[in-house]
Design a protein around this motif. Structure first.
Motif, PDB file in Angstrom:
ATOM      1  N   GLN B  72       0.843  -1.198   0.000  1.00 44.14           N
ATOM      2  CA  GLN B  72       0.000   0.000   0.000  1.00 44.14           C
ATOM      3  C   GLN B  72       0.883   1.255   0.000  1.00 44.14           C
ATOM      4  O   GLN B  72       2.073   1.176   0.211  1.00 44.14           O
ATOM      5  N   GLY B  73       0.260   2.391  -0.220  1.00 46.74           N
ATOM      6  CA  GLY B  73       0.978   3.657  -0.058  1.00 46.74           C
ATOM      7  C   GLY B  73       1.464   4.290  -1.348  1.00 46.74           C
ATOM      8  O   GLY B  73       2.028   5.390  -1.313  1.00 46.74           O
ATOM      9  N   GLY B  74       1.270   3.613  -2.488  1.00 51.08           N
ATOM     10  CA  GLY B  74       1.636   4.220  -3.758  1.00 51.08           C
ATOM     11  C   GLY B  74       3.133   4.296  -3.994  1.00 51.08           C
ATOM     12  O   GLY B  74       3.941   3.948  -3.120  1.00 51.08           O
ATOM     13  N   GLY B 196      -4.898   1.973  -4.907  1.00 50.56           N
ATOM     14  CA  GLY B 196      -4.986   1.318  -3.605  1.00 50.56           C
ATOM     15  C   GLY B 196      -4.002   0.198  -3.391  1.00 50.56           C
ATOM     16  O   GLY B 196      -3.919  -0.353  -2.300  1.00 50.56           O
ATOM     17  N   PRO B 234      -4.791  -4.757   0.846  1.00 48.19           N
ATOM     18  CA  PRO B 234      -5.957  -4.086   0.242  1.00 48.19           C
ATOM     19  C   PRO B 234      -6.677  -5.069  -0.671  1.00 48.19           C
ATOM     20  O   PRO B 234      -6.466  -5.082  -1.883  1.00 48.19           O
TER      21      PRO B 234
END
Lengths: 353, 353
Positions: B72-74, B196, B234
């Motif tokens: 996650q977190g891009g 996401g 996610p």
């Protein structure tokens, strides 16, 4: 067959939310899917703003200096962000369960951590009480509900320093004074939405007091200054969370849901206490309204009980490996009927045995 | 009306993927929604394993010492994780765009960064070439495609040190030797799925060489050791990414999609070059197959052109504020018909003007 999903998280969401979310995947805005629209589009910016303000409204925190953020990385990333943003010298942590313990471990990388109290030696079957919080520390951290062990803080200490709370498994489930906290965080996947976003509620004035340089993505100030849109947010998870918060508001908010949750938990605990085949895990005064943990007195009945549960459409009640037995998670969207179905099976087992 | 979604990301996904994703929100496993199942359930563990192995398979990296993670977190969080995990003394970065510049900024918190070359002074309208990569550095970092400016690396340097590449906007879009990279990362929301989740492909043997203590969530080793399930992943974003990767595999993989992408980009660039009303932004040899950036020679035509696009169901072509004009993003799922629709409007504008 009706399904009764007692999963500990990700967990059951309201049916109306799932229907709207499913429809939005096909058509959200003028023929475009929620999965393909720009996060900078007006329609999504509205979703984000609505979700942020609903969160504050439902917790009674509007106009009180708080900001709401929808971030990524789960509570596990918050363990780290809390320390990076607030820990200068020393912090006090209440060790009430596995997740609290993990939060302590991560914060220790950055500075000194003091456990104000711990129930680790009793395998976390109760919430420690009667401890002191040193007033010269940076902050105090606690976990409001311990999913794995089925314990929940009924009261919170008067903290002389900023109070940080991991509410991943009971946020929005009860009516308490949320303004006693300076920072609240919660993974969405229990009471708020699907896995993939983490709500952070933060009182702005506690920030900016540490000397370290904080990486942009780990800095609450970055996200506050960009309205929770510093980088591409988890669009679908935020949208579905917004739908769930709207559902809760229409239901009457946290006061109304607390009543419903109270009914559900009283029903199951009463069965656990009255049925001689079962035994509760957590000490009574600390029992969680969200997760009821219990074991079979006679392990030989396990196969029969499991088969009866399956037959009744009940799923997700296996206990966590560190406790064993069973855990019935009864988050906001779980209906009283589902608890009734489980209690019926428990009582049927008694009449059979 | 048929929609032509040229959004830069989140962006268009295959119709069949959206339909399956929408259905899974209602019923994924035995009556339960993909949003409410446990991430530890067999059905989701299968999804995660399938997504991870499809990613390696499509890039031709199976059995070559690589692991695939869905985090996650891009990409913004990867800027930080790359430095935390690999940067001991000094690293070399190619500054080819806004995101490369941000990656440099984040890494500088941890140690010394050397820009091997930069096109910043030309507002990034080309890809720097002919630079040296010092062999005593920890790693070399580059960005394969610059979404904002519409430039793309056609060739990669022979790097004497581990090569890290941000492929957020062109992963899975072309057939190259992916084994020249030691670490690849990409936000899902362009060629792979919804916003996401972030794909990280990593050669395990480059890890464990820095002396700092890395927080669990920031440590690639944590995620590798837990099969990308250290904490709740996610779920929905991973599932939808898996569907998109399956779609790509059925289509014939990166070789087949490269042919399709090549057709689309040749069509639009030929219109940009032949139509006197438009002008390309990026230098020709570095033009991106994913994002075509162009401006109107006569700004007075903007209103007319915008209205004609709207009329034709074309959306998402506004250029980024740092370039202006237009940007047509043509990721894998965008059809040739959509590009034809845009080119038709461009040529219609010419005949009108």
């Amino acid at each position: 067959m009706i399904k009764h999903n007692f999963s500990a998280g990700p967990s059951v969401l309201p049916k109306s939310v799932m229907e709207k979310a499913s429809e939005a995947v096909l058509n959200f805005d003028n023929g475009l899917s929620i999965l393909e629209i720009s996060h900078r589009s007006k329609s999504f910016v509205d979703v984000m703003e609505n979700a942020r303000s609903l969160a504050l409204e439902l917790l009674g925190l509007e106009g009180k200096g708080y900001k709401a953020l929808f971030l990524q990385g789960g509570a596990s990333t918050q363990f780290l962000m809390v320390a990076l943003n607030l820990l200068e010298k020393r912090a006090g942590y209440l060790n009430s369960g596995t997740w609290a313990d993990k939060a302590i471990k991560e914060a220790k990388i950055y500075d000194d951590i003091y456990e104000v109290a711990s129930s680790k030696n009793a395998n976390y079957n109760y919430i420690p009480k009667g401890y002191d919080i040193p007033e010269d520390y940076d902050y105090f951290h606690c976990t409001s509900n311990n999913t794995i062990f089925g314990t929940q803080m009924k009261n919170f200490p008067k903290s002389p320093i900023p109070m940080v709370c991991d509410m991943s498994s009971d946020i929005f489930s009860r009516h308490i004074d949320y303004s006693q906290f300076d920072l609240i965080y919660a993974g969405a996947q229990k009471n708020m939405g699907p896995a993939g976003t983490t709500l952070v509620i933060i009182k702005e004035d506690i920030l900016g007091k540490v000397s370290r340089k904080i990486p942009s993505m780990m800095d609450y100030k970055t996200h506050i200054s960009k309205g929770s849109m510093f980088n591409t947010p988890p669009v679908f998870a935020v949208y579905t969370s917004m739908l769930t918060l709207e559902w809760l508001k229409n239901l009457g908010g946290v006061k109304a849901i607390e009543e419903a949750n109270d009914k559900k938990s009283r029903l199951i605990y009463s069965e656990i206490d009255l049925n001689p085949l079962f035994k509760g895990y957590a000490v009574k005064e600390d029992r969680s309204m969200m997760n009821a943990t219990f074991t079979l007195e006679n392990e030989n009945l396990k196969e029969t009980f499991d088969a009866m549960c399956l037959e009744a459409g009940i799923s997700g009640i296996n206990g966590h490996r560190s406790v064993g037995g069973y855990r019935a998670s009864m988050y906001n969207a779980l209906s009283l009927d589902s608890v009734k179905a489980l209690v019926e099976v428990m009582s049927e087992l008694e009449s059979k045995a």
